[in-house]
Design a protein around this motif. Structure first.
Motif, PDB file in Angstrom:
ATOM      1  N   ILE A   1       0.855  -1.185   0.000  1.00 28.94           N
ATOM      2  CA  ILE A   1       0.000   0.000   0.000  1.00 28.94           C
ATOM      3  C   ILE A   1       0.888   1.230   0.000  1.00 28.94           C
ATOM      4  O   ILE A   1       1.760   1.385   0.866  1.00 28.94           O
ATOM      5  CB  ILE A   1      -0.943   0.013   1.219  1.00 28.94           C
ATOM      6  N   MET A   2       0.674   2.091  -1.005  1.00 26.93           N
ATOM      7  CA  MET A   2       1.497   3.283  -1.187  1.00 26.93           C
ATOM      8  C   MET A   2       0.654   4.547  -1.026  1.00 26.93           C
ATOM      9  O   MET A   2      -0.556   4.538  -1.239  1.00 26.93           O
ATOM     10  CB  MET A   2       2.131   3.302  -2.582  1.00 26.93           C
ATOM     11  N   MET A   3       1.336   5.643  -0.670  1.00 25.83           N
ATOM     12  CA  MET A   3       0.717   6.962  -0.688  1.00 25.83           C
ATOM     13  C   MET A   3       1.840   7.988  -0.713  1.00 25.83           C
ATOM     14  O   MET A   3       2.861   7.821  -0.030  1.00 25.83           O
ATOM     15  CB  MET A   3      -0.183   7.180   0.526  1.00 25.83           C
ATOM     16  N   ASP A   4       1.666   9.023  -1.517  1.00 25.50           N
ATOM     17  CA  ASP A   4       2.677  10.073  -1.670  1.00 25.50           C
ATOM     18  C   ASP A   4       4.039   9.484  -2.046  1.00 25.50           C
ATOM     19  O   ASP A   4       5.093   9.981  -1.620  1.00 25.50           O
ATOM     20  CB  ASP A   4       2.807  10.895  -0.381  1.00 25.50           C
ATOM     21  N   GLY A   5       4.017   8.402  -2.829  1.00 23.43           N
ATOM     22  CA  GLY A   5       5.257   7.824  -3.340  1.00 23.43           C
ATOM     23  C   GLY A   5       6.001   6.933  -2.380  1.00 23.43           C
ATOM     24  O   GLY A   5       7.053   6.392  -2.723  1.00 23.43           O
ATOM     25  N   THR A   6       5.499   6.751  -1.169  1.00 22.73           N
ATOM     26  CA  THR A   6       6.203   5.941  -0.175  1.00 22.73           C
ATOM     27  C   THR A   6       5.382   4.712   0.207  1.00 22.73           C
ATOM     28  O   THR A   6       4.176   4.664   0.006  1.00 22.73           O
ATOM     29  CB  THR A   6       6.496   6.752   1.103  1.00 22.73           C
ATOM     30  N   THR A   7       6.044   3.728   0.800  1.00 19.63           N
ATOM     31  CA  THR A   7       5.376   2.516   1.270  1.00 19.63           C
ATOM     32  C   THR A   7       4.769   2.768   2.644  1.00 19.63           C
ATOM     33  O   THR A   7       5.478   3.169   3.574  1.00 19.63           O
ATOM     34  CB  THR A   7       6.376   1.350   1.356  1.00 19.63           C
ATOM     35  N   LEU A   8       3.470   2.534   2.779  1.00 20.76           N
ATOM     36  CA  LEU A   8       2.799   2.660   4.070  1.00 20.76           C
ATOM     37  C   LEU A   8       2.663   1.314   4.767  1.00 20.76           C
ATOM     38  O   LEU A   8       2.716   1.240   5.995  1.00 20.76           O
ATOM     39  CB  LEU A   8       1.400   3.272   3.902  1.00 20.76           C
ATOM     40  N   ALA A   9       2.446   0.256   4.001  1.00 16.81           N
ATOM     41  CA  ALA A   9       2.265  -1.077   4.591  1.00 16.81           C
ATOM     42  C   ALA A   9       2.545  -2.130   3.535  1.00 16.81           C
ATOM     43  O   ALA A   9       2.334  -1.896   2.341  1.00 16.81           O
ATOM     44  CB  ALA A   9       0.847  -1.238   5.134  1.00 16.81           C
ATOM     45  N   GLU A  10       3.016  -3.287   3.977  1.00 14.69           N
ATOM     46  CA  GLU A  10       3.259  -4.409   3.075  1.00 14.69           C
ATOM     47  C   GLU A  10       2.984  -5.694   3.829  1.00 14.69           C
ATOM     48  O   GLU A  10       3.278  -5.806   5.022  1.00 14.69           O
ATOM     49  CB  GLU A  10       4.702  -4.400   2.566  1.00 14.69           C
ATOM     50  N   GLY A  11       2.387  -6.670   3.146  1.00 14.27           N
ATOM     51  CA  GLY A  11       2.149  -7.949   3.790  1.00 14.27           C
ATOM     52  C   GLY A  11       1.012  -8.711   3.158  1.00 14.27           C
ATOM     53  O   GLY A  11       0.465  -8.313   2.125  1.00 14.27           O
ATOM     54  N   SER A  12       0.650  -9.816   3.779  1.00 15.88           N
ATOM     55  CA  SER A  12      -0.464 -10.638   3.311  1.00 15.88           C
ATOM     56  C   SER A  12      -1.776  -9.943   3.675  1.00 15.88           C
ATOM     57  O   SER A  12      -1.791  -9.007   4.496  1.00 15.88           O
ATOM     58  CB  SER A  12      -0.404 -12.009   3.986  1.00 15.88           C
ATOM     59  N   PRO A  13      -2.910 -10.384   3.115  1.00 16.39           N
ATOM     60  CA  PRO A  13      -4.192  -9.787   3.500  1.00 16.39           C
ATOM     61  C   PRO A  13      -4.433  -9.814   5.009  1.00 16.39           C
ATOM     62  O   PRO A  13      -4.905  -8.825   5.579  1.00 16.39           O
ATOM     63  CB  PRO A  13      -5.209 -10.650   2.752  1.00 16.39           C
ATOM     64  N   ASP A  14      -4.083 -10.928   5.676  1.00 19.37           N
ATOM     65  CA  ASP A  14      -4.282 -11.000   7.127  1.00 19.37           C
ATOM     66  C   ASP A  14      -3.406  -9.989   7.856  1.00 19.37           C
ATOM     67  O   ASP A  14      -3.836  -9.358   8.836  1.00 19.37           O
ATOM     68  CB  ASP A  14      -3.979 -12.406   7.640  1.00 19.37           C
ATOM     69  N   GLU A  15      -2.167  -9.815   7.387  1.00 19.21           N
ATOM     70  CA  GLU A  15      -1.261  -8.858   8.043  1.00 19.21           C
ATOM     71  C   GLU A  15      -1.745  -7.424   7.834  1.00 19.21           C
ATOM     72  O   GLU A  15      -1.684  -6.601   8.756  1.00 19.21           O
ATOM     73  CB  GLU A  15       0.156  -9.038   7.495  1.00 19.21           C
ATOM     74  N   ILE A  16      -2.251  -7.119   6.653  1.00 21.08           N
ATOM     75  CA  ILE A  16      -2.765  -5.770   6.384  1.00 21.08           C
ATOM     76  C   ILE A  16      -4.017  -5.501   7.209  1.00 21.08           C
ATOM     77  O   ILE A  16      -4.218  -4.401   7.742  1.00 21.08           O
ATOM     78  CB  ILE A  16      -3.071  -5.590   4.882  1.00 21.08           C
ATOM     79  N   ARG A  17      -4.861  -6.532   7.372  1.00 19.22           N
ATOM     80  CA  ARG A  17      -6.107  -6.360   8.122  1.00 19.22           C
ATOM     81  C   ARG A  17      -5.855  -5.969   9.578  1.00 19.22           C
ATOM     82  O   ARG A  17      -6.693  -5.341  10.225  1.00 19.22           O
ATOM     83  CB  ARG A  17      -6.925  -7.658   8.068  1.00 19.22           C
ATOM     84  N   ASN A  18      -4.678  -6.311  10.085  1.00 23.82           N
ATOM     85  CA  ASN A  18      -4.357  -5.983  11.473  1.00 23.82           C
ATOM     86  C   ASN A  18      -4.239  -4.482  11.714  1.00 23.82           C
ATOM     87  O   ASN A  18      -4.258  -4.033  12.865  1.00 23.82           O
ATOM     88  CB  ASN A  18      -3.043  -6.670  11.890  1.00 23.82           C
ATOM     89  N   TYR A  19      -4.106  -3.700  10.643  1.00 16.78           N
ATOM     90  CA  TYR A  19      -4.019  -2.243  10.780  1.00 16.78           C
ATOM     91  C   TYR A  19      -5.386  -1.615  11.071  1.00 16.78           C
ATOM     92  O   TYR A  19      -5.467  -0.459  11.468  1.00 16.78           O
ATOM     93  CB  TYR A  19      -3.468  -1.606   9.498  1.00 16.78           C
ATOM     94  N   ALA A  20      -6.456  -2.353  10.849  1.00 15.50           N
ATOM     95  CA  ALA A  20      -7.808  -1.800  10.996  1.00 15.50           C
ATOM     96  C   ALA A  20      -8.219  -1.757  12.465  1.00 15.50           C
ATOM     97  O   ALA A  20      -7.958  -2.700  13.213  1.00 15.50           O
ATOM     98  CB  ALA A  20      -8.807  -2.620  10.199  1.00 15.50           C
ATOM     99  N   PRO A  21      -8.895  -0.682  12.888  1.00 10.23           N
ATOM    100  CA  PRO A  21      -9.419  -0.642  14.266  1.00 10.23           C
ATOM    101  C   PRO A  21     -10.610  -1.583  14.393  1.00 10.23           C
ATOM    102  O   PRO A  21     -11.235  -1.951  13.391  1.00 10.23           O
ATOM    103  CB  PRO A  21      -9.858   0.826  14.425  1.00 10.23           C
ATOM    104  N   PRO A  22     -10.957  -2.006  15.609  1.00 12.03           N
ATOM    105  CA  PRO A  22     -12.125  -2.887  15.801  1.00 12.03           C
ATOM    106  C   PRO A  22     -13.397  -2.208  15.288  1.00 12.03           C
ATOM    107  O   PRO A  22     -13.595  -1.002  15.472  1.00 12.03           O
ATOM    108  CB  PRO A  22     -12.178  -3.086  17.318  1.00 12.03           C
TER     109      PRO A  22
END
Length: 587
Positions: A538-559
């Motif tokens: 996941i990128m924004m403003d040319g930089t990497t914000l997050a990288e990983g599997s779908p499960d790893e990315i989902r961990n960034y979400a609040p409950p």
């Protein structure tokens, strides 16, 4: 809303005929009747070719119906077409922004066209620019705006005359989730505060949540006119989830489940697969070994069950999955793409800023981010279409900075917009691209025959590409990208504007390619599709914000407040909004 108020749109038994490629007439809109009242937001949904765009153009008076009548603002759509067009806001799929004019100059031009001037114009401009957060960009050329900002400017131009009715044809195609949400919030505000009626066609099923009612079309007819909750209720008791067995990716398990009789839809979701299956279908017994659990249906499920009542939804022309699932290729394996500290500058502007990642053979890797994030620039560098300013980029064993031509021979590319030659036939397009890949003689003939058979293109081999149905245009694009049996396939927004049925069949085909060892790199704004990826960036403003599997990315979400599992869209919005918040604090 007053049920007795004069409707803004009143369609009665509307029919519009067109000739098909063989010259045989067919009904693009067939006996459609509905009303739309002030302050109401109505969503128009249906698969590719359902008649949505034709219906909108009929309502605007740009086309005349063969049968039935349409009243818009109490004006006849045939006799008073120009008066209707001067009184409504209309935003077609390709809205006519003038890219060499600034944001303000575009708005001024549309204001003059609608006779809006003086204090009224300035007051309207301030309101629209504030609502769309475009105040800081009034001097920027429209051609320099991101996709989401262009859509917002198009909306401003459509609303500059304070119309009582807005018609929007797929306004959020190719727009990231953050910008889509902002666009819908703007529409909702206009509907509430000014009583504006809104008719909007969309291919994103989740956008139905913003609508008071939904109209679902299929083959020109109106299947259902109801609130979103009524559509969802059609799938009540039909949604179940099963846990993916150890050792395979959820998308591999999904392809096998989708091939079972009676399955209306199957989508990966974390370590599970969501299935829509009639309550008493015998296939339910086969799923017992996976300990199925009841699931909560959504609008897409109801939509698919509605289509299932009209046609056979069994996947057609899709290679059958292997009997024995291959091992999960989501981790490990031979590295086929290695990107280290990748940089791309355009003058003083840094579009990609020290991005690094790697992709293994047979993986499905997603490049995600808001419009303007830098992912398309990264994508073009990976394809060898754009040189890097700095860093290293190794694709299929070749350094793209020194051996781009050698690497390009091992990759296939499918563009976001249909990029075949419209005046050439399907066969001529295949022959042209085979020649571009250096194929000749028997090799070229065999490759074309193989693609014709695999994608079932035989009925259209002598038809001009421009006249192909939407689904077959996508098949031709895929066939041209796969002619030379590439090791890597690049897909740029391949399902932009596609309905759930087309997306399902597309991903079954992609899964089949990945199982054969083809590496897939895909950009998409449809976060549900990211569930099919082994890994994503996941990128924004040319930089990497997050990288990983779908499960790893989902961990960034609040409950979630409703207690439901977090979605990738929840995580995407949390990641990008946190980046924007930090940027605001730093500035």
């Amino acid at each position: 809303m007053n049920a007795d108020s004069q409707p803004l749109i009143d369609c009665r038994n509307v029919r519009k005929m067109f000739p098909d490629p063989a010259g045989v007439p067919f009904a693009a809109v067939d006996g459609v009747s509905f009303r739309l009242s002030p302050g109401e937001i109505v969503g128009l949904l249906g698969p590719d070719g359902a008649g949505k765009t034709t219906l909108i153009r009929l309502i605007t008076g740009l086309m005349k119906p063969h049968e039935g009548s349409i009243s818009v603002l109490n004006l006849d759509s045939v006799k008073k077409a120009r008066a209707i067009q001067a009184s409504i806001g209309y935003m077609p799929q390709k809205f006519g922004l003038y890219e060499d004019l600034t944001v303000r100059e575009n708005m001024e031009l549309y204001a003059r066209m609608h006779g809006v001037s003086g204090q009224d114009r300035e007051k309207r401009f301030r309101s629209l620019l504030s609502m769309t957060s475009l105040e800081r960009f009034t001097t920027r050329l429209a051609g320099k705006l991101s996709g989401g900002m262009k859509q917002k400017l198009g909306l401003c131009c459509s609303l500059v005359s304070s119309p009582p009715l807005i018609l929007l044809d797929e306004p959020t195609v190719g727009v990231d989730p953050l910008s889509r949400r902002e666009l819908w919030n703007i529409l909702g505000q206009f509907s509430r505060e000014e009583g504006v009626g809104v008719l909007v066609s969309t291919s994103y099923m989740d956008e139905s949540a913003y609508c008071n009612r939904t109209l679902i079309m299929y083959k020109g007819g109106l299947l259902m006119d109801a609130p979103p909750a009524d559509v969802i209720a059609r799938a009540e008791g039909m949604c179940i989830t099963v846990r993916t067995p150890e050792g395979i990716h959820a998308r591999q398990f999904q392809s096998r489940l989708a091939a079972l009789p009676g399955i209306i839809n199957a989508t990966p979701q974390g370590g599970t697969v969501r299935i829509i299956l009639p309550r008493d279908h015998p296939t339910r017994q086969k799923l017992e070994e996976y300990h199925p659990q009841p699931g909560q249906p959504d609008f897409s499920d109801g939509f698919m069950t509605l289509l299932a009542g009209q046609t056979d939804l069994t996947p057609q022309d899709i290679p059958a999955p292997a009997e024995t699932p291959p091992p999960d290729q989501g981790t490990g394996g031979e590295t086929i793409i290695q990107v280290t500290d990748l940089v791309r500058k355009f003058g003083s502007f840094t579009a990609v800023n020290h991005v690094s990642f790697s992709v293994s053979r047979g993986q499905v890797f997603g490049l995600l981010g808001p419009n303007g994030a830098g992912k398309s620039t990264t994508f073009r560098m990976l394809c060898g279409l754009l040189p890097a300013t700095g860093g290293t980029l190794n694709v299929a064993g070749a350094d793209l900075r020194t051996a781009a031509a050698r690497a390009r021979r091992r990759v296939g590319y499918v563009a976001q917009k249909f990029s075949m030659y419209g005046m050439l036939t399907t066969r001529q397009n295949l022959e042209f691209f085979a020649g571009a890949y250096g194929m000749a003689g028997k090799e070229r003939r065999d490759a074309i025959r193989s693609m014709e058979e695999e994608f079932h293109l035989t009925p259209y081999m002598n038809a001009p590409a421009a006249h192909l149905p939407g689904g077959y245009k996508q098949r031709l694009s895929m066939a041209c990208g796969l002619l030379h049996s590439p090791d890597i396939l690049f897909l740029d927004e391949p399902t932009s504007g596609a309905d759930p049925l087309a997306r399902r069949d597309f991903w079954l085909r992609i899964n089949s390619l990945a199982e054969k060892g083809v590496t897939i790199i895909i950009t998409t704004h449809f976060l549900g599709e990211a569930e099919f990826c082994d890994n994503m960036l996941i990128m924004m403003d040319g930089t990497t914000l997050a990288e990983g599997s779908p499960d790893e990315i989902r961990n960034y979400a609040p409950p979630r407040k409703d207690g439901a599992p977090a979605s990738l869209e929840d995580a995407f919005l949390a990641i990008t909004e946190e980046h924007m918040r930090k940027g605001g604090e730093e500035s």
